[in-house]
Design an enzyme around this catalytic site. Sequence first.
Site, mmCIF file in Angstrom:
data_model
loop_
_atom_site.group_PDB
_atom_site.id
_atom_site.type_symbol
_atom_site.label_atom_id
_atom_site.label_comp_id
_atom_site.label_asym_id
_atom_site.label_seq_id
_atom_site.Cartn_x
_atom_site.Cartn_y
_atom_site.Cartn_z
ATOM 1 N N ILE A 90 0.875 -1.095 -0.071
ATOM 2 C CA ILE A 90 -0.040 -0.031 0.133
ATOM 3 C C ILE A 90 0.898 1.289 0.004
ATOM 4 O O ILE A 90 1.837 1.383 0.435
ATOM 5 C CB ILE A 90 -0.906 0.013 1.218
ATOM 6 C CG1 ILE A 90 -1.749 -1.134 1.059
ATOM 7 C CG2 ILE A 90 -1.730 1.201 1.335
ATOM 8 C CD1 ILE A 90 -2.515 -1.457 2.484
ATOM 9 N N CYS A 91 0.409 2.107 -0.729
ATOM 10 C CA CYS A 91 0.975 3.627 -0.726
ATOM 11 C C CYS A 91 2.452 3.581 -1.282
ATOM 12 O O CYS A 91 2.461 3.083 -2.291
ATOM 13 C CB CYS A 91 1.052 4.099 0.797
ATOM 14 S SG CYS A 91 1.503 5.877 1.112
ATOM 15 N N ILE A 92 3.589 3.875 -0.368
ATOM 16 C CA ILE A 92 4.968 3.906 -0.882
ATOM 17 C C ILE A 92 5.382 2.263 -1.071
ATOM 18 O O ILE A 92 6.614 2.288 -1.565
ATOM 19 C CB ILE A 92 5.818 4.978 -0.175
ATOM 20 C CG1 ILE A 92 7.055 5.004 -0.777
ATOM 21 C CG2 ILE A 92 5.801 4.291 1.335
ATOM 22 C CD1 ILE A 92 7.091 5.887 -2.152
ATOM 23 N N THR A 146 -1.807 -0.689 -4.409
ATOM 24 C CA THR A 146 -2.870 0.514 -4.278
ATOM 25 C C THR A 146 -1.954 1.694 -3.999
ATOM 26 O O THR A 146 -1.269 1.736 -3.198
ATOM 27 C CB THR A 146 -4.160 0.353 -3.631
ATOM 28 O OG1 THR A 146 -4.930 1.360 -4.190
ATOM 29 C CG2 THR A 146 -3.813 0.390 -2.118
#
Length: 176
Positions: A90-92, A146
């Site tokens: 997720i994210c970074i 994501t």
Amino acid sequence: GMWYPSAFAPSEYPLYAEINREAARIARGDVMDVRELKAEQFDALILPGGFGVAKNLSNFAVEGAGCSVQPDVLAAAQAFAQAGKPIGLICIAPALAAKIYGEGVSCTLGAADDPAVAGLTAMGGQHVECTVEDIVEDSARKLVTTPAYMLAESIAQAAAGINKLVDRVLELAQSH
């Protein structure tokens, strides 16, 4: 059936004591040493992103493509990958996908023009553009990613993509 999530964090260095306290607060329970994380005891792995991944679990924030990943975290993630178990990043966190899977892995950091994308592609990752409420799946590797706060302007936006990621990872885990 019921899913029982567990939280893991590194424990070796003084910095990690603070990380573990924060992880325990977020997880609302005990946080185990990541060296205790055995892929055979779990159906899937999800790495939430955030600055912790870029600064504490790796040095991607500083080193970019030349980064290294905290060895116990990397070993744990690679064990899930090698076992063919699904992983959600997720994210970074997808910035670490090439370190986990090797070259050619497909994942997203959101927008193509995000500066982090250059680091990901330099490490051999394939970046796929993705909107905040969606996911990118590398089917061969059972990797789901994501953008979350790479793009999100609200918690609701981030939640849409994260919920979709968790649902897909759990689906993949059931078909394992």
